[in-house]
Write a protein that holds these residues in place. Structure first.
Motif, PDB file in Angstrom:
ATOM      1  N   LEU A   1       7.688   5.339   5.135  1.00  0.00           N
ATOM      2  CA  LEU A   1       6.451   5.912   5.888  1.00  0.00           C
ATOM      3  C   LEU A   1       5.049   5.080   5.281  1.00  0.00           C
ATOM      4  CD1 LEU A   1       5.502   7.703   8.024  1.00  0.00           C
ATOM      5  CD2 LEU A   1       5.486   9.519   6.353  1.00  0.00           C
ATOM      6  N   ALA A   2       5.034   5.177   4.064  1.00  0.00           N
ATOM      7  CA  ALA A   2       3.523   4.788   3.678  1.00  0.00           C
ATOM      8  C   ALA A   2       3.627   3.218   3.992  1.00  0.00           C
ATOM      9  CB  ALA A   2       3.559   4.910   2.258  1.00  0.00           C
ATOM     10  N   VAL A   3       4.645   2.377   3.839  1.00  0.00           N
ATOM     11  CA  VAL A   3       4.385   0.980   4.098  1.00  0.00           C
ATOM     12  C   VAL A   3       4.334   0.676   5.698  1.00  0.00           C
ATOM     13  CG1 VAL A   3       5.959  -1.036   4.296  1.00  0.00           C
ATOM     14  CG2 VAL A   3       5.915   0.058   2.248  1.00  0.00           C
ATOM     15  N   GLY A   4       4.852   1.615   6.691  1.00  0.00           N
ATOM     16  CA  GLY A   4       4.474   1.421   7.954  1.00  0.00           C
ATOM     17  C   GLY A   4       3.372   1.665   8.248  1.00  0.00           C
ATOM     18  N   ILE A   5       2.553   2.719   7.715  1.00  0.00           N
ATOM     19  CA  ILE A   5       1.162   3.123   7.897  1.00  0.00           C
ATOM     20  C   ILE A   5       0.404   1.919   7.432  1.00  0.00           C
ATOM     21  CG2 ILE A   5      -0.522   4.534   7.579  1.00  0.00           C
ATOM     22  CD1 ILE A   5       1.443   6.845   7.258  1.00  0.00           C
ATOM     23  N   ILE A   6       0.345   1.447   6.124  1.00  0.00           N
ATOM     24  CA  ILE A   6      -0.408   0.307   5.588  1.00  0.00           C
ATOM     25  C   ILE A   6      -0.243  -0.803   6.441  1.00  0.00           C
ATOM     26  CG2 ILE A   6      -0.649  -1.063   3.607  1.00  0.00           C
ATOM     27  CD1 ILE A   6       0.099   1.529   1.752  1.00  0.00           C
TER      28      ILE A   6
END
Length: 873
Positions: free
Chosen positions: A284-289
């Protein structure tokens, strides 16, 4: 050579784009096949001992011990705490009987000190003076016991106490413990809580064997390795049986589970849950970043798809190469998410920048791949080197992680140069807006790094380095594997409680001798050590002076001559009430004569509690009064009958030898190879690392080949710390040589490595200042960060070689943006580990996250400052 490699990579990417559909279909099919293979062939191994190679000497000693005494392998310890010794013993007996009956879940069930043998011969384990004192005590209260056995009712009980408090009492009876027990009993009755009077403690005092509120059941569960948690069915069965038997707080019992399999299962549960949540959070964090950095849904989707494909491929490789994940190598998924996306980020950002330079999107992607391809290849090699450095070490747990994750870097590179370009071509990545380096607001906001700034950075870096180096002597390695587990789990809290009690500590040292005489000699030598409380052999279960003890027991049996009480007898509520009133009057009269002795103080408290009880009792309706009296009778007399039966059984003791010991005892002290086991118990609390090390060092000074969990812990700490140092050296040497060969510049190599040295110092100092000890899990941080940090340094140096002021600030280039973006995604992957319930995984995440922040700062500030030209960057 570098230009040739760049052209080949560019040509390869162009080929993937021309056959994009075929590449995607083949990639999806291959990913699906890898996913099926990983799901059906990848398993877990939760044995902490297997984290170290079996070829190490101290592990071979322990493995030989396990072969001789397999009964100590894969044990489940059920800890039963009772309100009284009788409650604990009764609960343990009932639970053990039900567990023995369930042969589908338990291969064996052993109760230390339980069974007919110890019930009959328990008094022989007292030393002769203590047995004589117990005999005299029982003979003194024989009239009390005899009359209550004949009529076990509240009326008789309180009448006997009235007589004991009379001025002319015929029996010299110590009233202090009785006063205390009655005070607790009436308070419990008043408050409606569970209570049982301990007749075992009253009759025998603290000298009677078995007077303990804590008992143990040691079971060998049948492990189901088809389940994620092999012991889950057996542990669930214990909980279900405890519920069926009402062994809970409402009945004065607490049942907990610990031991090897409980610790492993609960640790695996926390690790698996942490890994699952960590992977999901990281994705999730990687997708947002990625979206914030790439500003393109299509490029983000392509990058995430390639990331997932590479992750599944790496899992398939893990299943093929090692077959089983351990408690450390399971972290490969989160590490891969944080690291594997870097290649896609650099390619996508350079592609967006190249859109402004090339005439077509295809040429832009080819240009981008050719420009960053060599850097990506170098990064894959150096990052893998950080992982592969652990393979030659005896630290098997991290060696497997290194093999899996190191290979995963090459898988990620391959996916990023095949599957990703095809996805970009099909998904329409050409619609992404181009990035013009150093244009617009970026040029005005981002600073240049000039000559004056470089000197300031050098001085600041030197000061920080010296300050951090001063903390190096205070770095510590925590070899306690218990500190890696979830500190809130039942198995861990129970285990720690047992560690604090030397009598019941599960951390003991063991050794073997071929004969009993040798075992006794070693036990004597160990017992003489100040760090050792006692050392036992099988012969300690054969009491000395049996003839003298049996004579005392025989005289006691003749004198007591008790009959089993009929506990079904009861008295009418009115008679019970009159007996309590009479007792209250007798107590008041006794207190008028009593002094300020211990018994007098206990009597005063009892009188006050009894007045409160009577006030509440008198306010009750008749039916509730009858219930209250029956509850009080159960509280005071329920344990009397069983204790008389236990006492009469213990008076049937007979002489015995080692051969007469139960088989369940002999198999725990005489091995399958005929060797005799010696077990040493520590005097101090082994929750303290220094006490543990002293215990091991002291025992080894007498018996160098001694083994057991304390030795494994101390020796494993030394093995892993040495492995870590070796791995770090391997990685540093390999990466340095590789950089010199590939960059063909000693200066550029130093520009890449010098900031990493500062990063290492910062990380070590941060571990000291934040109180984060290195352990079996987070020890991979420095070698891994060395490999990761080199990646960013390579990209920066590669870009700086041809950068000039007219191209705008270096910090506005796609390379700087890619370094920031890839560092943030890696930080998100590593940082997600910090939220794991598994303490070891969490500490790994914290150190890796701190290291990534340090790498980001040093790479974007220190590395450009080391560029040897006068141009502003």
């Amino acid at each position: 050579m570098s230009r040739t490699v760049s052209r080949l990579i560019g040509a390869w990417v162009a080929l993937m784009m021309r056959h994009a559909v075929a590449v995607i279909v083949l990639g999806v099919l291959l990913t699906a096949a890898c996913g099926w293979y990983a799901a059906t062939h990848l398993s877990m191994n939760t044995d902490n001992a297997d984290l170290i190679s079996a070829d190490v000497d101290w592990r071979q000693t322990y493995i030989a011990y396990q072969k001789a005494f397999p009964v100590y392998t894969d044990s489940l310890v059920v800890v039963v705490d009772g309100a009284t010794p009788e409650v604990a013993a009764n609960a343990t007996r009932r639970l053990a009987e039900r567990m023995r009956a369930d042969s589908a879940r338990f291969a064996s069930v052993y109760v230390p000190g339980g069974g007919d043998f110890f019930a009959r011969n328990g008094l022989l384990y007292l030393d002769t003076p203590a047995l004589q004192q117990l005999s005299e005590r029982l003979i003194r209260i024989q009239p009390f016991l005899g009359r209550l056995s004949a009529d076990p009712t509240l009326v008789t009980f309180f009448d006997l106490l009235d007589r004991a408090m009379a001025p002319d009492a015929a029996v010299d009876f110590d009233l202090t413990p009785v006063m205390r027990e009655l005070d607790v009993a009436f308070a419990a009755s008043r408050d409606g809580v569970f209570h049982r009077l301990s007749w075992q403690a009253l009759m025998g005092g603290a000298r009677q064997p078995g007077v303990s509120n804590q008992r143990f059941i040691i079971a060998e569960p049948k492990l189901d390795y088809g389940q994620l948690l092999p012991a889950s069915r057996s542990m669930a069965r214990v909980r279900a049986l405890a519920a069926e038997l009402k062994l809970d707080a409402d009945h004065g019992v607490q049942v907990r589970q610990t031991g090897e399999v409980a610790l492993s299962d609960e640790e695996l549960a926390s690790v698996s849950k942490g890994a699952a949540w960590g992977a999901a959070l990281a994705l999730l964090a990687v997708g947002i970043i990625l979206y914030l950095g790439l500003r393109s849904w299509r490029l983000m989707a392509a990058a995430l798809a390639s990331l997932i494909a590479g992750l599944i491929g790496t899992a398939a490789f893990a299943a093929l190469a090692v077959g089983t994940l351990n408690l450390i190598s399971i972290a490969f998924a989160v590490l891969y998410i944080g690291l594997g996306i870097d290649y896609a980020i650099h390619l996508c950002l350079r592609y967006r920048e190249a859109l402004a330079e090339a005439d077509t999107p295809a040429n832009a992607l080819r240009l981008a791949a050719g420009d960053v391809g060599l850097s990506l290849l170098l990064c894959a090699i150096t990052t893998a080197a950080g992982f592969f450095a652990f393979i030659p070490t005896p630290y098997s747990g991290v060696a497997e992680l290194g093999l899996i994750s190191g290979t995963g870097m090459f898988i990620s590179l391959a996916v990023s140069l095949t599957f990703l370009p095809a996805l970009i071509a099909v998904l329409g990545g050409a619609r992404a807006a181009p990035i013009v380096p150093g244009s617009g607001a970026q040029r005005s906001r981002l600073p240049y790094i000039g000559a004056r700034s470089r000197r300031v950075i050098w001085v600041a870096a030197a000061v920080i380095g010296v300050a951090c180096a001063s903390a190096l002597p205070f770095i510590r390695f925590d070899s306690n594997t218990l500190n890696l587990k979830d500190p809130t789990s039942e198995s861990v809290t129970t285990y720690r409680e047992l560690l604090a009690k030397s009598n019941n500590s599960p951390l003991t040292l063991v050794t073997r001798r071929p004969d009993a005489a040798g075992a006794q000699r070693v036990a004597g030598e160990l017992s003489a050590l100040p760090e050792v409380e006692r050392a036992l052999t099988v012969d300690d279960f054969v009491p000395a002076d049996q003839d003298a003890k049996l004579a005392i027991i025989g005289d006691l049996a003749l004198t007591l001559a008790l009959s089993p009480p009929d506990m079904s007898r009861t008295a009418a509520p009115a008679a019970q009430r009159r007996a309590i009133v009479g007792f209250a009057d007798a107590l008041d009269a006794w207190l008028e004569r009593a002094d300020d002795s211990e018994a007098g103080v206990a009597g005063q408290r009892l009188a006050a509690t009894l007045r409160d009880w009577r006030g509440g009792f008198d306010a009750m309706p008749a039916p509730r009064q009858a219930q209250a009296l029956e509850s009080l009778r159960t509280s005071l007399l329920a344990g009397f009958g069983p204790q008389i039966d236990t006492l009469m059984t213990s008076l049937q003791a007979s002489a015995f030898t080692r051969a007469d010991l139960p088989a369940s005892v002999r198999e725990r002290w005489i091995g399958r190879d005929g060797s005799f086991r010696v077990e040493a118990f520590a005097r101090d609390d082994l929750n303290r690392p220094r006490a543990l090390r002293r215990f091991v060092a002291s025992a080894r000074s007498v018996e160098p080949d001694i083994t057991g969990a304390p030795v494994l812990e101390v020796a494993a700490g030394k093995t892993v710390s040495h492995a870590f140092a070796a791995a770090f050296c391997y990685a540093a040497i390999f990466i340095a040589v590789l950089l010199i060969v590939l960059l063909r510049s000693l200066a550029d190599t130093l520009r890449v490595l010098a900031p990493l040295a500062l990063t290492g110092l910062i990380l070590c100092a941060a571990s000291v200042w934040l109180g984060i000890a290195f352990n079996f899990a987070n020890v991979i941080a420095l070698p891994l960060l060395l490999g990761v940090g080199v990646d960013s340094g390579i990209h920066v140096v590669h870009r700086l070689r041809g950068h000039s002021r007219r191209q705008g600030p270096f910090l506005a280039t796609s390379t700087a943006r890619a370094v920031i973006l890839s560092s943030l995604t890696t930080l998100a992957g590593f940082g997600s580990l910090a939220f794991s319930h598994h303490a070891g995984t969490a500490s790994m995440g914290k150190l890796l996250a701190l290291g990534m922040v340090a790498i980001l700062v040093t790479t974007l500030i220190v590395v450009p400052s080391l560029v040897g030209n006068d141009n502003d960057l």
